[in-house]
Scaffold this active site. Structure first.
Site, mmCIF file in Angstrom:
data_model
loop_
_atom_site.group_PDB
_atom_site.id
_atom_site.type_symbol
_atom_site.label_atom_id
_atom_site.label_comp_id
_atom_site.label_asym_id
_atom_site.label_seq_id
_atom_site.Cartn_x
_atom_site.Cartn_y
_atom_site.Cartn_z
ATOM 1 C CG HIS A 1 -1.864 -1.113 1.317
ATOM 2 N ND1 HIS A 1 -1.590 -2.238 2.062
ATOM 3 C CD2 HIS A 1 -3.072 -1.321 0.739
ATOM 4 C CE1 HIS A 1 -2.603 -3.087 1.951
ATOM 5 N NE2 HIS A 1 -3.504 -2.561 1.145
ATOM 6 N N GLY B 1 16.219 3.222 -29.971
ATOM 7 C CA GLY B 1 17.317 3.555 -29.074
ATOM 8 C C GLY B 1 18.444 2.549 -28.992
#
Length: 581
Positions: free
Chosen positions: A225, A416
């Site tokens: 949480h 990339g």
């Protein structure tokens, strides 16, 4: 570093309700009570115990996706990271699980969940219903001293309680036996999580300040949480991190956190859980490290290994390790922990599908490595090995040095990886040159270089270069014997061979815009300096050129950014030209 605060659905209320409906859409055996945020399985087995669980949203697939035949009868959802209300839970027990042989609530040890599920239990009992509660708290991130009367937090290992007890309930076991098994599993379970960052809750302000982790920090013991962990560590590579996590889970000397003994001959179940934001590729790498460290340091070879997304913290960039010590259930044949884990089910969240027979008889290791010895072609051509090495080295060094700006270009217009791919290939070839790999026979040498490119240089560039080098080998072999190596003619002939496998031509915005003019110049007998100039002109012409091939096709505007592959060819050619000066 910072966790993204961008979401596709920013209203948390809408998000939770939409996710609940998705469970019904993807598993038609389920029903959804939207008003009470309940997902339930309308069972036609009233003689079975009904398992109910739940908690705040944001932990998906827990808890709603574990509802279904063979697991949970129902799950009650709160808002994001908040416990469901007593009214919701009571409505689930009294209205949604139907007639049954009792209700078992499996609750994670968080104050709100324990209080709300506890009060709903007492209300149900007062109305004459047979209800039991088992609270699961298997986290070792917070030790005995800090947890005090609150106890350990519930974590991803709770899912193992759901699966084992759900399978037992499906056999018609009593509420007493099912609850006792839940207690047994919970007592033999430990979990620890680690994360690279705290998560962002949709609809809230972006998290700032000291709670955020920097680019080198890892938080060990983080809850599900967004709670702070037990410690922060800096710069740990995955092997060291896993070792530290396993020590907290299993080290007998840690009297504050050691909840399980590593007994000789004990059997174990391992769960490596994705907290939501780790790629499947990286989860695979993490799982392999965990399995190997368990074997090396604790002689534990789990009977079952589960790796995936079972209980998340939204898009948490972390993972948790859960270990279950297998204990005799005392319930008889077919009701042992492993059999219950292997039992059939119909849920969305419990994804393992490997049969028990496969675990019992795993595939043998590879008996012997594959013999990949290549037969190297030769010719009667003779070159100067020192001159070849010197010329090629200059080109490779230039290419390696160019990696940063090639990567920058490809990040703007591609995926990339062009700069790093070219650098990796160039470093491999340079090592070959530095360790005496060059022979006087150019065919033998070029063939070896082609094999190195195959192994070290991935992506489109690697394939094109390797094809070209193999074509160059053929062109040199087919050339008549002479006192000089016909580099120019063979280079141009090899270009024709390359053209059979790619549609790219000058004007398409690819490496061919530089490679073709370079090779054509060499084929005409021009020197390296002149050919390199042609390559540079071709590469620069790609600025603003509309792409016709490759990933860049999907980009609306490339601006003044040149094609990275073409620039790489030009840099390499210019490096070799310097050697000729």
């Amino acid at each position: 570093m910072s966790m993204t605060s961008k979401h596709f659905i920013n209203n948390p209320t809408d998000l939770v309700l939409s996710a609940l409906k998705a469970v019904k859409y993807t598993n038609p055996s389920l029903s959804v009570d939207e008003a009470n945020k309940i997902v339930y399985y309308p069972s036609d087995s009233p003689n079975n115990v009904a398992l109910v669980s739940g908690g705040g949203a944001g932990h998906e697939p827990s808890f709603t996706s574990f509802v279904g035949e063979g697991m949970l009868r129902a799950a009650v959802s709160g808002t994001i990271f908040a416990s469901p209300s007593v009214r919701q839970i009571n409505n689930c027990i009294s209205r949604r699980v139907g007639a049954n042989a009792g209700v078992l609530l499996i609750v994670m040890n968080y104050t709100g969940d324990v209080l709300h599920f506890g009060l709903a239990t007492e209300k149900a009992r007062a109305s004459g219903r047979d209800v039991e509660v088992v609270v699961v708290g298997e986290d070792v991130g917070v030790g005995r001293a800090k947890s005090g009367k609150v106890g350990r937090r519930g974590m991803a290992g709770t899912v193992l309680v759901h699966k084992i007890c759900g399978a037992l309930a499906a056999t018609g076991a009593s509420l007493k036996d099912t609850a006792a098994l839940a207690e047994l599993v919970a007592k033999n379970l430990v979990t620890l999580g680690s994360s690279l960052e705290h998560v962002h809750i949709p609809g809230t302000a972006k998290m700032e300040g000291p709670a955020m982790l920097d680019a080198t920090e890892i938080e060990m013991g983080m809850g599900i949480h967004n709670e702070r962990g037990s410690m922060r560590v800096k710069g740990m590579e995955i092997g060291t991190l896993v070792q530290a996590m396993l020590r907290q889970l299993l080290d007998r000397r840690d009297k504050d956190r050691n909840y399980l003994d590593v007994r000789d001959g004990a059997e174990w179940v391992l769960m490596v859980n994705n907290l939501g934001g780790v790629s499947p590729l990286e989860m695979g790498g993490i799982t392999a490290v965990v399995v190997e460290k368990l074997a090396e340091e604790y002689s534990i070879n789990p009977e079952r290994i589960y790796s995936g997304t079972f209980m998340t913290s939204l898009n948490g960039l972390g993972f948790s390790i859960s270990l279950l010590r297998i204990i005799d259930t005392g319930l008889g044949k077919g009701k042992d922990m492993l059999s219950l884990l292997d039992a059939s089910h119909e849920t969305l969240g419990w994804t393992p599908s490997v049969r028990a027979s496969t675990w019992a008889s795993p595939a043998p290791p590879a008996s012997a490595p594959i013999d990949e010895t290549e037969k190297f072609p030769t010719s009667h051509l003779i070159m100067d090995p020192n001159l070849f090495k010197h010329t090629l080295t200059q080109g490779l060094r230039a290419l390696i040095a160019a990696e940063p700006f090639l990567t920058r270009y490809d990040t703007l217009v591609g995926d990339g990886d062009c700069g790093t791919g070219l650098k990796r290939g160039a470093q491999s070839l340079q090592h070959f040159l530095d360790t005496g790999g060059v022979r006087a026979d150019p065919v033998d040498t070029i063939f070896r270089l082609a094999l190195l490119v195959e192994d070290s240089m991935d992506g489109t560039s690697g394939a094109l270069v390797s094809i070209y080098l193999h074509a160059l080998v053929k062109a040199l072999r087919d050339s008549p014997d002479s006192s000089e190596v016909p580099w120019g003619r063979a280079a141009l002939q090899a270009l024709t061979g390359l053209g059979r496998y790619t549609a790219a031509r000058p004007g398409d915005r690819t490496m061919m815009d530089a490679l073709v003019p370079f090779l054509v110049a060499l084929g005409r007998g021009e020197d390296l300096k002149t050919a390199a100039k042609k390559a540079r002109e071709g590469a620069e012409s790609t600025r603003g050129m509309r792409p016709k091939l490759g990933r860049t096709v999907y980009i609306d505007r490339v601006g003044n950014v040149p094609d990275p592959g073409a620039i790489g060819v030009a840099v390499f050619a210019e490096g070799m030209a310097q050697a000729e000066a």
